[in-house]
Design a protein around this motif. Sequence first.
Motif, short mmCIF file in Angstrom:
data_model
loop_
_atom_site.label_atom_id
_atom_site.label_comp_id
_atom_site.label_asym_id
_atom_site.label_seq_id
_atom_site.Cartn_x
_atom_site.Cartn_y
_atom_site.Cartn_z
N GLY A 197 0.83 -1.20 0.00
CA GLY A 197 0.00 0.00 0.00
C GLY A 197 0.87 1.25 0.00
N PRO A 198 0.30 2.39 0.42
CA PRO A 198 1.04 3.67 0.35
C PRO A 198 2.38 3.61 1.09
CG PRO A 198 -1.27 4.06 0.84
CD PRO A 198 -1.08 2.57 0.85
N ALA A 199 2.45 2.81 2.17
CA ALA A 199 3.70 2.73 2.95
C ALA A 199 4.85 2.18 2.11
CB ALA A 199 3.48 1.84 4.17
N GLY A 200 4.53 1.41 1.06
CA GLY A 200 5.58 0.82 0.22
C GLY A 200 6.21 1.81 -0.75
N GLY A 201 5.57 2.97 -0.90
CA GLY A 201 6.16 4.01 -1.75
C GLY A 201 6.03 3.76 -3.25
N VAL A 202 5.14 2.85 -3.63
CA VAL A 202 4.90 2.64 -5.07
C VAL A 202 3.60 3.35 -5.43
CG1 VAL A 202 4.38 0.97 -6.90
CG2 VAL A 202 6.12 0.44 -5.18
N VAL A 203 3.70 4.26 -6.38
CA VAL A 203 2.52 4.95 -6.88
C VAL A 203 2.25 4.41 -8.27
CG1 VAL A 203 1.45 7.18 -7.37
CG2 VAL A 203 3.23 7.01 -5.61
N GLN A 204 1.16 3.68 -8.43
CA GLN A 204 0.90 3.05 -9.72
C GLN A 204 -0.59 2.84 -9.93
OE1 GLN A 204 3.03 -0.75 -10.88
NE2 GLN A 204 0.94 -1.30 -11.43
N PRO A 205 -1.21 3.65 -10.77
CA PRO A 205 -2.62 3.40 -11.07
C PRO A 205 -2.75 2.18 -11.96
CG PRO A 205 -1.79 5.14 -12.49
CD PRO A 205 -0.66 4.75 -11.59
N LEU A 206 -3.95 1.64 -12.02
CA LEU A 206 -4.24 0.57 -12.98
C LEU A 206 -3.91 1.10 -14.38
CD1 LEU A 206 -5.62 -2.27 -12.97
CD2 LEU A 206 -7.72 -1.05 -13.57
N ARG A 207 -3.27 0.28 -15.21
CA ARG A 207 -2.89 0.82 -16.52
C ARG A 207 -4.11 1.10 -17.39
NH1 ARG A 207 0.31 -4.53 -18.17
NH2 ARG A 207 -1.42 -5.97 -18.02
N THR A 208 -3.91 2.01 -18.31
CA THR A 208 -4.94 2.29 -19.31
C THR A 208 -4.64 1.40 -20.52
OG1 THR A 208 -5.15 4.58 -18.62
CG2 THR A 208 -5.86 4.07 -20.86
N VAL A 209 -5.62 0.65 -20.97
CA VAL A 209 -5.43 -0.14 -22.20
C VAL A 209 -6.54 0.25 -23.15
CG1 VAL A 209 -5.25 -2.43 -23.23
CG2 VAL A 209 -4.46 -2.06 -20.88
N LEU A 210 -6.16 0.82 -24.30
CA LEU A 210 -7.21 1.19 -25.24
C LEU A 210 -7.09 0.36 -26.50
CD1 LEU A 210 -6.05 3.45 -27.60
CD2 LEU A 210 -5.75 4.68 -25.47
N ALA A 211 -8.27 -0.03 -27.01
CA ALA A 211 -8.32 -0.83 -28.23
C ALA A 211 -8.11 0.07 -29.43
CB ALA A 211 -9.68 -1.53 -28.32
N VAL A 212 -7.51 -0.48 -30.47
CA VAL A 212 -7.36 0.24 -31.73
C VAL A 212 -8.36 -0.39 -32.69
CG1 VAL A 212 -5.73 1.01 -33.49
CG2 VAL A 212 -4.88 0.41 -31.20
N PRO A 213 -9.57 0.19 -32.79
CA PRO A 213 -10.67 -0.47 -33.50
C PRO A 213 -10.31 -0.78 -34.95
CG PRO A 213 -11.46 1.47 -32.32
CD PRO A 213 -9.96 1.51 -32.27
N GLY A 214 -10.70 -1.98 -35.37
CA GLY A 214 -10.50 -2.36 -36.77
C GLY A 214 -9.12 -2.91 -37.06
N HIS A 215 -8.20 -2.82 -36.11
CA HIS A 215 -6.84 -3.30 -36.37
C HIS A 215 -6.41 -4.44 -35.44
CE1 HIS A 215 -5.93 -0.21 -39.31
NE2 HIS A 215 -6.49 0.69 -38.51
N GLY A 216 -7.29 -4.83 -34.52
CA GLY A 216 -6.95 -5.93 -33.61
C GLY A 216 -5.80 -5.62 -32.69
N GLY A 217 -5.63 -4.32 -32.40
CA GLY A 217 -4.49 -3.94 -31.57
C GLY A 217 -4.90 -3.21 -30.30
N TYR A 218 -3.93 -3.06 -29.40
CA TYR A 218 -4.15 -2.37 -28.12
C TYR A 218 -2.94 -1.52 -27.79
CZ TYR A 218 -7.79 -5.85 -27.75
OH TYR A 218 -8.89 -6.63 -28.01
N LEU A 219 -3.21 -0.39 -27.12
CA LEU A 219 -2.13 0.46 -26.60
C LEU A 219 -2.28 0.53 -25.09
CD1 LEU A 219 0.15 2.63 -26.77
CD2 LEU A 219 -1.66 4.32 -27.16
N GLY A 220 -1.22 0.14 -24.39
CA GLY A 220 -1.22 0.21 -22.93
C GLY A 220 -0.33 1.34 -22.46
N VAL A 221 -0.81 2.09 -21.47
CA VAL A 221 -0.05 3.21 -20.89
C VAL A 221 0.18 2.87 -19.42
CG1 VAL A 221 0.01 5.70 -20.48
CG2 VAL A 221 -1.17 4.78 -22.49
N MET A 222 1.46 2.77 -19.03
CA MET A 222 1.79 2.20 -17.72
C MET A 222 2.74 3.11 -16.93
SD MET A 222 2.36 -1.75 -19.04
CE MET A 222 2.68 -2.41 -17.42
N PRO A 223 2.18 4.10 -16.20
CA PRO A 223 3.03 4.97 -15.39
C PRO A 223 3.28 4.40 -13.99
CG PRO A 223 0.78 5.84 -15.47
CD PRO A 223 0.76 4.50 -16.15
N ALA A 224 4.45 4.70 -13.43
CA ALA A 224 4.74 4.29 -12.05
C ALA A 224 5.84 5.15 -11.44
CB ALA A 224 5.17 2.82 -11.99
#
Length: 314
Positions: A38-65
């Motif tokens: 949790g916060p005591a561990g000092g890791v700040v990391q939201p759930l990643r954003t994964v967006l579909a790329v419609p029509g191309h069968g692809g995904y883009l993931g955004v992973m900040p930490a």
Amino acid sequence: MGSAPPAFIGAEEVEKHLPRASLLLPALEAALGNFSSGPAGGVVQPLRTVLAVPGHGGYLGVMPAYSAADDALTTKLVTFYEHLKDSPAPSHQATVLLFDPRNGSLKAVLDGSVITAKRTAAVSAIATKLLMPAFAEVLCILGAGVQAYSHYEILTELFTFKEVRIWNRSKEKAEKFASSVHGPVRVCSSAQEAVVGADVIVTVTMAAEPILSGAWVKPGAHINAVGACRPNWRELDDELMKNCFLFVDSKEAALTESGDVILSGAEIFAELGEVLKGTKPALPEKTTVFKSLGLAVEDAVAAKFVYDAWSAAN
Ligand SMILES: NC(=O)c1ccc[n+]([C@@H]2O[C@H](COP(=O)([O-])OP(=O)(O)OC[C@H]3O[C@@H](n4cnc5c(N)ncnc54)[C@H](O)[C@@H]3O)[C@@H](O)[C@H]2O)c1
Ligand SMILES: O=C(O)[C@@H]1CCCCN1
């Protein structure tokens, strides 16, 4: 005076400064424990954003930490594509941006593909060390892509198996794998043939339907389930999911992203970080599944490791 332009650290340089995934083990073990504190561990990391790329069968993931223990601030950008039949592009491509946490300046742009291959395999190795049965003799890998190679490398570096087996949907790729790695590998004609009697099983496919059935799995075996990162994708069947002790990297991510977890309704026993901290037991004598989805903090730790080694050499 503006800040210096960011360094570009390409795949070859990343490989040079991170020649073995096992170099990441101490920092990744600490990061997983911190993540599960949790916060005591000092890791700040939201759930990643994964967006579909419609029509191309692809995904883009955004992973900040941000990891306070490492003072590392990064964002990985990763694309993954399901159907790349006539394309020379790899199914997964990634870039990591490394910032100076003191002022927000961009310090480096790193190739993220090598980092992804190695940190994922290193985390599976951490799970394997904790959860595999005593006297494990047979390693089975389902899938023969990028992650199959990185998992083979670290698992055979850290543990001694009497036999390594591989199965892939197209046998040619499995045969190529067997002829390019350093040790002997048995190419199997079916997933069942590869799995029966195995002590450690790694699933590293792009499958969206189960390729591993609980009926084939030896009681007490350990499974690293690395693929199937969408809520409607599966690699493992219900029988396995319901009859195992289930470990995950992140409970929140597993309940949001993992089809194997969501669709089976399997109960999560612990995060790997909780086992590393000693707040949950490992249960190596039980049938265990580590469902890996990949954490941004793993990329932060790995990118910092590479950047520090690169800086020391430049
Ligand atoms: N957990 C994590 O942190 C993490 C990180 C990176 C990748 N992954 C996942 O690991 C898996 C493997 O990634 P990779 O980079 O090795 O990919 P890759 O494209 O290099 O290899 C994928 C392998 O799966 C096989 N395959 C493709 N479709 C299949 C299907 N429907 N059924 C069975 N086999 C199929 C291919 O023949 C190939 O050998 C992917 O699911 C990926 O998203 C997880
Ligand atoms: O954590 C990762 O890097 C990968 C990206 C692709 C999907 C699965 N997880």
